[in-house]
Design an enzyme around this catalytic site. Structure first.
Site, PDB file in Angstrom:
ATOM      1  N   HIS A   1       3.314   3.401  -8.783  1.00  0.00           N
ATOM      2  CA  HIS A   1       3.147   1.987  -9.109  1.00  0.00           C
ATOM      3  C   HIS A   1       4.392   1.438  -9.807  1.00  0.00           C
ATOM      4  CE1 HIS A   1      -0.951   2.156  -7.779  1.00  0.00           C
ATOM      5  NE2 HIS A   1      -1.300   3.042  -8.708  1.00  0.00           N
TER       6      HIS A   1
ATOM      7  N   ASP B   1       0.828  -1.207   0.000  1.00  0.00           N
ATOM      8  CA  ASP B   1       0.000   0.000   0.000  1.00  0.00           C
ATOM      9  C   ASP B   1       0.864   1.259   0.000  1.00  0.00           C
ATOM     10  OD1 ASP B   1      -2.369   1.446   0.048  1.00  0.00           O
ATOM     11  OD2 ASP B   1      -2.455   1.468   2.235  1.00  0.00           O
TER      12      ASP B   1
ATOM     13  N   LEU C   1      10.485 -20.914  -4.433  1.00  0.00           N
ATOM     14  CA  LEU C   1       9.557 -19.965  -3.802  1.00  0.00           C
ATOM     15  C   LEU C   1       8.223 -20.049  -4.515  1.00  0.00           C
ATOM     16  CD1 LEU C   1       8.845 -17.530  -1.947  1.00  0.00           C
ATOM     17  CD2 LEU C   1       9.719 -16.035  -3.762  1.00  0.00           C
TER      18      LEU C   1
END
Length: 244
Positions: free
Chosen positions: A39, A22, A133
């Site tokens: 972004h 965020d 991962l």
């Protein structure tokens, strides 16, 4: 790998870390830049976080990239976010493969155009054999919608005889969620100073530990990531029981 990271490895490492990324827009606004710049900068934080998870040998990492509610944002910003997602998938797929990262996307991706959906499916397919991962990206995701869809499917399976109501428990219900292939998160991190879950992994985070950072996501780095794990390691997880 620094000494601090080594100390973390020797202690209890969370098996699954989920992050609410965020603050991209506010980061950009504070610098007098368009929101999309935040972004774009946030993608660098994504890359560094993945590197940190690999370095610390954390098996599961889930990133909240785009919520179902984000479709209500201005069309121009949504379009730019989709372009950025497309760019990331095209550019990072080779790196994910080289590092043994398996990519999975959860959420209702049907509103995306077909080219984006195809790109997501291809990225998942190309990385499906990797095991270093397990990276999950939540796109057009809603925790409430996930629970509602699971409930509807369970009702359907009961009506068709595939399941009985007596069989339903926490474990069975979890298998109907989008996250059925992964363990529940041990640690949930949120950046930007906000202290709420924002409809993210509502069922799955019931017993997760939460760490909130005042830093905006584009400025989130390895130091913050390891600090969150250190805080997690100093807590006692009781799962509703009394302290030992």
């Amino acid at each position: 790998m620094n000494d601090f990271s080594l100390k973390l490895i020797n202690a209890v490492i969370p098996r699954h870390i989920a992050i609410i990324m965020d603050g991209n827009g506010r980061w950009a606004q504070n610098k007098g830049l368009p929101r999309i710049s935040g972004h774009q900068q946030g993608m660098k934080a994504v890359r560094e976080t993945i590197e940190s998870a690999l370095e610390l040998k954390i098996p599961y990492l889930t990133l909240f990239g785009f919520s179902w509610e984000n479709w209500k944002r201005p069309e121009e910003e949504v379009d730019e976010l989709i372009k950025l997602l497309t760019f990331y998938l095209e550019k990072e797929i080779d790196s994910l493969n080289e590092n043994g990262v398996c990519l999975k996307v959860i959420g209702d991706i049907s509103p995306f155009n077909q080219s984006v959906i195809s790109l997501i499916k291809e990225a998942e397919k190309q990385t499906s054999h990797n095991t270093n991962l397990f990276l999950t990206v939540a796109l057009s995701y809603s925790g409430r919608r996930d629970i509602l869809q699971a409930t509807k499917t369970i009702i359907h399976d009961i009506k068709t005889g595939l399941l009985t109501s007596d069989q339903i428990n926490d474990q069975v219900f979890s298998q109907y969620l989008m996250t059925s292939t992964m363990p529940d998160p041990d640690l949930v991190i949120r950046t930007s100073g906000e202290k709420r879950i924002s409809n993210f992994l509502l069922w799955q985070s019931a017993y997760a530990e939460f760490v909130f950072f005042d830093v905006y996501w584009p400025d989130f780095g390895k130091k913050d990531f390891t600090e969150a794990i250190a805080l997690y390691q100093n807590r006692q997880r009781r799962y509703g029981k009394v302290s030992i």
